[in-house]
Design an enzyme around this catalytic site. Structure first.
Site, PDB file in Angstrom:
ATOM      1  N   CYS A 232       1.077  -1.448  -0.220  1.00  0.00           N
ATOM      2  CA  CYS A 232       0.092   0.171  -0.040  1.00  0.00           C
ATOM      3  C   CYS A 232       0.885   1.454  -0.012  1.00  0.00           C
ATOM      4  O   CYS A 232       0.372   2.498  -0.245  1.00  0.00           O
ATOM      5  CB  CYS A 232      -1.054   0.249   1.377  1.00  0.00           C
ATOM      6  SG  CYS A 232      -0.140  -0.047   2.806  1.00  0.00           S
ATOM      7  N   CYS A 250      -4.904   0.800   5.217  1.00  0.00           N
ATOM      8  CA  CYS A 250      -5.152  -0.167   4.083  1.00  0.00           C
ATOM      9  C   CYS A 250      -6.148  -1.157   4.582  1.00  0.00           C
ATOM     10  O   CYS A 250      -6.759  -1.849   3.710  1.00  0.00           O
ATOM     11  CB  CYS A 250      -4.175  -0.647   3.203  1.00  0.00           C
ATOM     12  SG  CYS A 250      -2.996  -1.918   4.140  1.00  0.00           S
ATOM     13  N   CYS A 258       7.287  -9.180  14.072  1.00  0.00           N
ATOM     14  CA  CYS A 258       7.573 -10.161  12.999  1.00  0.00           C
ATOM     15  C   CYS A 258       6.939 -10.034  11.747  1.00  0.00           C
ATOM     16  O   CYS A 258       7.152 -10.584  10.860  1.00  0.00           O
ATOM     17  CB  CYS A 258       7.084 -11.697  13.596  1.00  0.00           C
ATOM     18  SG  CYS A 258       5.422 -11.952  13.601  1.00  0.00           S
ATOM     19  N   CYS A 295       6.893 -50.454  -0.789  1.00  0.00           N
ATOM     20  CA  CYS A 295       7.257 -51.828  -1.707  1.00  0.00           C
ATOM     21  C   CYS A 295       8.694 -52.256  -1.557  1.00  0.00           C
ATOM     22  O   CYS A 295       9.714 -51.383  -1.755  1.00  0.00           O
ATOM     23  CB  CYS A 295       6.839 -51.504  -2.984  1.00  0.00           C
ATOM     24  SG  CYS A 295       7.205 -52.765  -3.947  1.00  0.00           S
ATOM     25  N   CYS A 308      -6.706 -58.790   3.622  1.00  0.00           N
ATOM     26  CA  CYS A 308      -5.654 -59.875   3.054  1.00  0.00           C
ATOM     27  C   CYS A 308      -4.161 -59.124   3.592  1.00  0.00           C
ATOM     28  O   CYS A 308      -4.165 -58.172   2.975  1.00  0.00           O
ATOM     29  CB  CYS A 308      -5.735 -60.457   2.125  1.00  0.00           C
ATOM     30  SG  CYS A 308      -4.464 -61.610   1.452  1.00  0.00           S
TER      31      CYS A 308
END
Length: 535
Positions: A232, A250, A258, A295, A308
Site C-alpha cells: 500500500c 489499508c 515479526c 514396496c 488380506c
C-alpha cells in the site's frame, strides 16, 4: 433492577452498578458505551499506556526523517550527514543517542558510530591544483583537485573513491560506506559520495539517495513497512513497545514485531512454526507413514485396501503387510507360501504408534483452528446483513435510533473469533513437545493444560452464543423485544470480553510467565481490538 432472561436461562441486567455502588439506568447517555465503559472502567486507564501509531506515507517519509535529523543537528551542532550517520548507527532512536551522550561523552558517541569531524582548514592543503599527491590505492600521482579527502583526513584519487562507492551502492551497502583506509572506521561524507557517483551514473546517485531515505524505515525498530501485498506504500511508526499488533489504513492487521498477520495469543515463534506446519508437507508424510508401507522392490508407498495381509504393488512385487518383506504370489487366508513373520518388532511398532499419536494431536488442534477461521469468514458477511436490519428498525421504531451496540457486539465477535482460532495453535505448542518439553513435568503440564482448556471452553461457548444471537431476525422485533435483545447483546459482549482477557492473563502469567529456559512474549490484550494507525 429490571432483569431479562435469555433462552438459555441466564440473567442479563438492565441496570449497571457504578464505582460508588449506585445503579445506573441504561436509558440515558450514549447507548454505544453502555456495557463497554460502565462495566469496564478499569480498561480506560489501560488505554493511556498503549502505543500511539502514526502513518508514514512515501510523501511524508522525507519530512519525518528531516525532523529527527534536525533534532540531533541542533543538539550536537552537527552537519546533516554526521547526524544521519549517528542516527543510522543507533537505529534512528534520538532518545538512545541522548542517553549515550549523557552516559559517556561526545567523543565516545561519535567514535562508536564512525563520525569524525575534521576542521575545514585541515582540508585546504589537498585542494590545490598545483600540488601533486600519490593515491595509496592505485599509486598514481594526481593533482590536488583530482582527489577527495574525507572527514577522517584520509584522501584518495576520485577514480578510486568512485569505484569504491559504486561497488558499495550496487551491493546494497550504501547507508554506511566507510573510508577505504586500513582500519579506518569513519563513515564517508554522503555529499561527496553523491558528487562522485553522479559523474559516473546519475541513476546511481538517485539509488544512493533512495537508500538513505529508506534507512529511516529499514534501520528503525520503531518504523516498519506495512506487509500488505500488493504494497500500500505506508509505513507505521510506534512510540513504545514494538511487541504490539497494529492496523494500517489499508486494513492490514499485523504483528509489528515479526510482520506476520496479527496472531496473539501465539508468540511470534509459535506462529512461525504453526504457519510452516500448516503449509508444508510434514503432515502428509506422517499420514503416509501411518497408513502405507513401502514396496520392498520399488520403495513406493502402498496403501492396503482389503483384509488380506498379502498385498501387491503396481510394479508387480508381492509382499507381506505385517512385516513388509517380499513374498511370492501364492497365499491362503491364513498364510503366505514360504513366509513367516510372527515376531514382534518393537522399534518399528513404537515409531508407528508415536507417528500416529503426533498426527492425531495435530489434526485435533488444526481442525478446531480451521473451523474457527471458517466461522470468521462466514461471520464477516454478517455486517451487511445486520446493517440492512438496522435500516429497517430505524424506519419502523419511533424511539431508539442508536443501534451502535449491535455493531459493537459484531466487532467483539470478530475479535473474539480470531483470538479463539489462534488459541488452538498456541495450545498445540504450549502443551506439546516441540518447544517446552523440559520446562514442565508431565503432571504440571497436564494440570495447566486442564486449566487452560477450561477457560478456553468457557470463552468458546460465549463466542458461539454471541454469534447465534447476532444472527437472529431482530428486524422483526417489537420495541420491548429490542430492549431485551439489546441487553443480551451488551451483557454477552462484556462477558466474552472478560473471558478473553482472563485467558490472556492466564497465558501471560501462569504459562509463558513461568518459563525458565526461554522467553516467549505475546502482544498485550486490547479490549477494543487491534490499534489503528492515524495520520
Amino acid at each position: 433492577m429490571g432483569d431479562y432472561m435469555s433462552s438459555d436461562g441466564e440473567y442479563y441486567y438492565n441496570d449497571y452498578e457504578d464505582d460508588n455502588g449506585d445503579y445506573c439506568d441504561d436509558d440515558g447517555g450514549d447507548d454505544s458505551l453502555v456495557g463497554f465503559q460502565a462495566l469496564e472502567p478499569e480498561l480506560l486507564s489501560a488505554y493511556a499506556n498503549l502505543p500511539s501509531i502514526k502513518v508514514i506515507t512515501k510523501e511524508s517519509l522525507l519530512a519525518a526523517q528531516k525532523e529527527d535529523l534536525h533534532r540531533v543537528m541542533d543538539l550536537l551542532s552537527l552537519k546533516e550527514h554526521h547526524a544521519r550517520t549517528l542516527l543510522i548507527h543507533y537505529g534512528w532512536d534520538v532518545d538512545k543517542v541522548l542517553a549515550v551522550l549523557v552516559e559517556y561523552d561526545k567523543d565516545k558517541l561519535f567514535a562508536a558510530a564512525g563520525v569524525q569531524v575534521l576542521d575545514d582548514h585541515a582540508l585546504f592543503p589537498y585542494q590545490s591544483s598545483s600540488s601533486t599527491f600519490t593515491c595509496n590505492i592505485c599509486y598514481d600521482d594526481v593533482s590536488g583537485n583530482m582527489l577527495t579527502v574525507m572527514d577522517c583526513g584520509h584522501y584518495f584519487c576520485n577514480d578510486c573513491w568512485t569505484e569504491h562507492f559504486v561497488v558499495k551502492i550496487n551491493g546494497g551497502q550504501s547507508r554506511r560506506i566507510r573510508c577505504m583506509a586500513h582500519k579506518c572506521n569513519a563513515v564517508c561524507d554522503e555529499e561527496k559520495i553523491r558528487q562522485l557517483v553522479s559523474r559516473r551514473d546519475p541513476n546511481l546517485s538517485e539509488k544512493f539517495d533512495r537508500f538513505l531515505l529508506e534507512s529511516y524505515i529499514e534501520d528503525n525498530r520503531r518504523v516498519k513497512w506495512c506487509p500488505s501485498v500488493p504494497h500500500c506504500g505506508n509505513a507505521l511508526q510506534i512510540e513504545d513497545d514494538e511487541l504490539c499488533e497494529v492496523e494500517c489504513p489499508c486494513g492490514m492487521q499485523f504483528c509489528f514485531s515479526c510482520l506476520s498477520e496479527a496472531h496473539s495469543p501465539c508468540s511470534c515463534l509459535m506462529w512461525e512454526l504453526w504457519s510452516k506446519k500448516c503449509h508444508d508437507e510434514s503432515e502428509t508424510v506422517n499420514w503416509i507413514t501411518i497408513n502405507t508401507k513401502p514396496c520392498p522392490k520399488c520403495r513406493k508407498p502402498v496403501e492396503k485396501n482389503g483384509g488380506c495381509n498379502h498385498v501387491s504393488c503396481f510394479c508387480g512385487q508381492s509382499f507381506c503387510w505385517l512385516c513388509g518383506g517380499a513374498t511370492g504370489k501364492e497365499h491362503t487366508n491364513t498364510s503366505i507360501a514360504g513366509h513367516s513373520c510372527g515376531r514382534y518388532k518393537d522399534d518399528h511398532e513404537k515409531k508407528r504408534v508415536l507417528a500416529k499419536h503426533y498426527l492425531e494431536r495435530y489434526i485435533h488442534y488444526h481442525n478446531r483452528y480451521k473451523a474457527h477461521i471458517d466461522s470468521f469468514k462466514l461471520e464477516s458477511k454478517l455486517k451487511e446483513s445486520i446493517m440492512g436490519k438496522i435500516n429497517i428498525l430505524e424506519e419502523n421504531l419511533s424511539t431508539s435510533k442508536d443501534f451502535s451496540w449491535i455493531i459493537n457486539g459484531l466487532y467483539r465477535l470478530f475479535r473474539s473469533r480470531r483470538i479463539l482460532s489462534y488459541s488452538y495453535a498456541f495450545a498445540y505448542y504450549m502443551f506439546g513437545d516441540d518447544l517446552f518439553k523440559d520446562e514442565m513435568s508431565k503432571t504440571e503440564r497436564k494440570m495447566k493444560q486442564n486449566l487452560f482448556e477450561d477457560q478456553q471452553q468457557q470463552f468458546e461457548a460465549n463466542v458461539e452464543k454471541l454469534s447465534s444471537i447476532l444472527e437472529e431476525k431482530f428486524d422483526t422485533y417489537s420495541e420491548n423485544d429490542i430492549l431485551s435483545f439489546r441487553m443480551r447483546i451488551i451483557a454477552l459482549s462484556v462477558t466474552t470480553d472478560n473471558l478473553c482477557r482472563n485467558l490472556y492473563e492466564y497465558i501471560e502469567t501462569d504459562l509463558l510467565g513461568s518459563l525458565q529456559r526461554t522467553v516467549q512474549r505475546i502482544a498485550p490484550y486490547r479490549s477494543k481490538g487491534v490499534e489503528k494507525a492515524s495520520s
